[in-house]
Design a protein around this motif. Structure first.
Motif, mmCIF file in Angstrom:
data_model
loop_
_atom_site.group_PDB
_atom_site.id
_atom_site.type_symbol
_atom_site.label_atom_id
_atom_site.label_comp_id
_atom_site.label_asym_id
_atom_site.label_seq_id
_atom_site.Cartn_x
_atom_site.Cartn_y
_atom_site.Cartn_z
ATOM 1 N N GLN A 304 0.805 -1.221 0.000
ATOM 2 C CA GLN A 304 0.000 0.000 0.000
ATOM 3 C C GLN A 304 0.839 1.272 0.000
ATOM 4 O O GLN A 304 0.286 2.363 -0.144
ATOM 5 N N ALA A 361 -4.872 -4.829 -2.203
ATOM 6 C CA ALA A 361 -4.056 -3.624 -2.313
ATOM 7 C C ALA A 361 -4.893 -2.353 -2.343
ATOM 8 O O ALA A 361 -4.439 -1.282 -1.900
ATOM 9 N N SER A 365 -6.449 1.782 4.038
ATOM 10 C CA SER A 365 -5.648 1.394 5.204
ATOM 11 C C SER A 365 -6.415 1.620 6.497
ATOM 12 O O SER A 365 -6.224 0.885 7.482
#
Length: 455
Positions: A304, A361, A365
């Motif tokens: 990431q 991916a 986050s």
């Protein structure tokens, strides 16, 4: 009465008072023990976020990064089988001071390491020293607080220090790596180590007690675990050779343990179903927690593209709840018995692992950080009750030995999990990540089923 007689009457009492030193405050001993335990727990988690920076600086590939972690974990786990007896033989205060001093010097060597082999070698020394610090620090707390109620509170404080260190590890690793360098995660240990040694100067000395050592059993355990880890990480012809060595060493270990009058791992312990289940559950929890943290540390940065600091902060929701949940789990175990919170915790961890299968991916986050929380809660809910269950299942005189076996099994499982999962993600990150989650969930599902059959 004459002046001489007055002096003669006063002098003996005065001399006796001078010869009787004030008893050192047990708070000093507790502070030193807590800092030592927190230091070795911090080093078990602080390195993960710094791994990409270490790899870039020293030219380490995936296998090298696996060794940076496992070079600490494996000696920590394997040597813990004997370091409790070592602390008894040398005295807990001496063993704790020695372990802390060696750990601090090894931390300096890690920070100054010019290449990967030097770093891995220093990490081995760190792990060995940590194995001495852990049982000695707990023994110091027990000695400083002879009264049971005060000792229980002191032990709880000591344990909370380790939980806080584990929680802060990823954040501290990210902050130090970003603001300074990856070497900062090791140099930060130096002032803490110096403070611990300074506190120990004022702590009372521990008595030495005779305690047998099973050196053949310890040696064969180290060879077997090292060989197995090498086989998983390195693979190829050397890996097959290492696996053969591990099998032979394991056979020798079991032979030695069945014949030794004082084995490091009394195999008869595992005839007790509760002991066998709690050790297996503890191992499964360690595989799920430590290995997943290792893999996601790499995922956040290498897949990431997050910085080390942001990767560390992403773990904060996960790790920040561990200490609170540990306390709640202890209270639940006291009220309902250990089986129920163990079952709930393992089920929650399995659900958390399965939810993470949908991460890729492109997943935010922030969302990944939130999805890691159920796994952490489940693991934190499981460990205190399973520890209590194991302590209840063994005689009081074997409690220390049983605790050593449980902690060693958990550390070994975490180290082997990192070796296996690191190998899986090196062949393709997304696929390897998902296989890692499935394996962890499967192990916890099996131990949850076994837990359900406990009385």
């Amino acid at each position: 009465m004459s002046t001489d007689r007055i002096l003669q009457a006063v002098q003996p009492a005065h001399s006796e008072a001078e010869l009787t030193p004030k008893r050192p405050s047990p708070g000093l001993t507790l502070t030193a023990a807590l800092l030592g335990f927190a230091l070795i727990c911090l080093d078990a988690s602080v390195v993960n976020v710094a791994l990409p920076a270490i790899g870039s600086s020293l030219g380490a590939g995936m296998s090298g990064l696996q060794w940076v972690v496992d070079a600490y974990t494996l000696p920590f786990a394997a040597l813990m089988l004997s370091t409790g007896a070592f602390a008894d033989r040398t005295g807990a205060s001496r063993a704790f001071a020695l372990g802390t001093a060696v750990f601090t010097l090894a931390s300096a060597a890690c920070g100054l390491a010019p290449n990967l082999p030097s770093l891995i070698g220093a990490r081995v020394v760190q792990g060995g020293a940590a194995a001495v610090v852990l049982p000695a620090s707990l023994a110091l707390v027990r000695q400083a607080y002879p009264e049971p109620k005060r000792r229980a509170r002191a032990v709880a404080t000591w344990a909370a220090g380790g939980s806080v260190a584990v929680a802060l590890g990823p954040v501290a690793g990210g902050l130090l790596t970003t603001a300074w360098d990856w070497r900062g995660i090791f140099f930060v240990n130096l002032p803490v180590g110096a403070l611990i040694v300074a506190l120990l100067v004022r702590a009372p000395r521990s008595e030495r007690r005779p305690s047998p050592l099973d050196l053949p059993g310890q040696a064969t355990a180290v060879v077997a675990l090292t060989g197995l880890t090498f086989a998983v990480i390195e693979g190829g012809t050397a890996g097959w050779a290492a696996l053969a060595v591990a099998v032979l060493a394991a056979m020798a270990f079991f032979r030695v343990e069945t014949r030794s009058p004082h084995p490091v791992v009394p195999l008869g312990l595992f005839r007790n179903r509760t002991v066998a289940v709690t050790v297996a559950a503890g191992a499964a929890v360690s595989v799920a927690f430590y290995s997943v943290v290792f893999v996601f540390s790499l995922f956040f940065q290498q897949v990431q593209g997050l910085s080390a600091l942001h990767a560390g902060l992403a773990f904060l929701p996960m790790t920040g709840l561990i200490a609170v949940t540990n306390v709640a789990a202890g209270k639940l175990a006291g009220r309902y018995g250990p089986r129920l919170p163990m079952l709930v915790g393992q089920a929650l961890a399995v659900a958390g692992l399965l939810v993470l299968l949908y991460v890729d991916a492109g997943t935010s986050s922030v969302l990944v950080a939130a999805l890691l929380v159920p796994l952490a809660l489940g693991c934190a809910l499981t460990v205190p009750p399973l520890t209590a269950a194991m302590m209840d299942a063994v005689p009081a005189e074997r409690a220390g030995l049983a605790a050593g076996v449980l902690n060693a099994a958990r550390q070994v499982a975490g180290g082997l999990g990192i070796a296996v999962f690191g190998t899986l993600v090196s062949d393709g990150f997304t696929g390897g990540l998902r296989w890692s989650l499935v394996i962890s969930a499967g192990l916890l599902a099996v131990t949850a089923a076994a837990t359900s059959r406990l009385r």
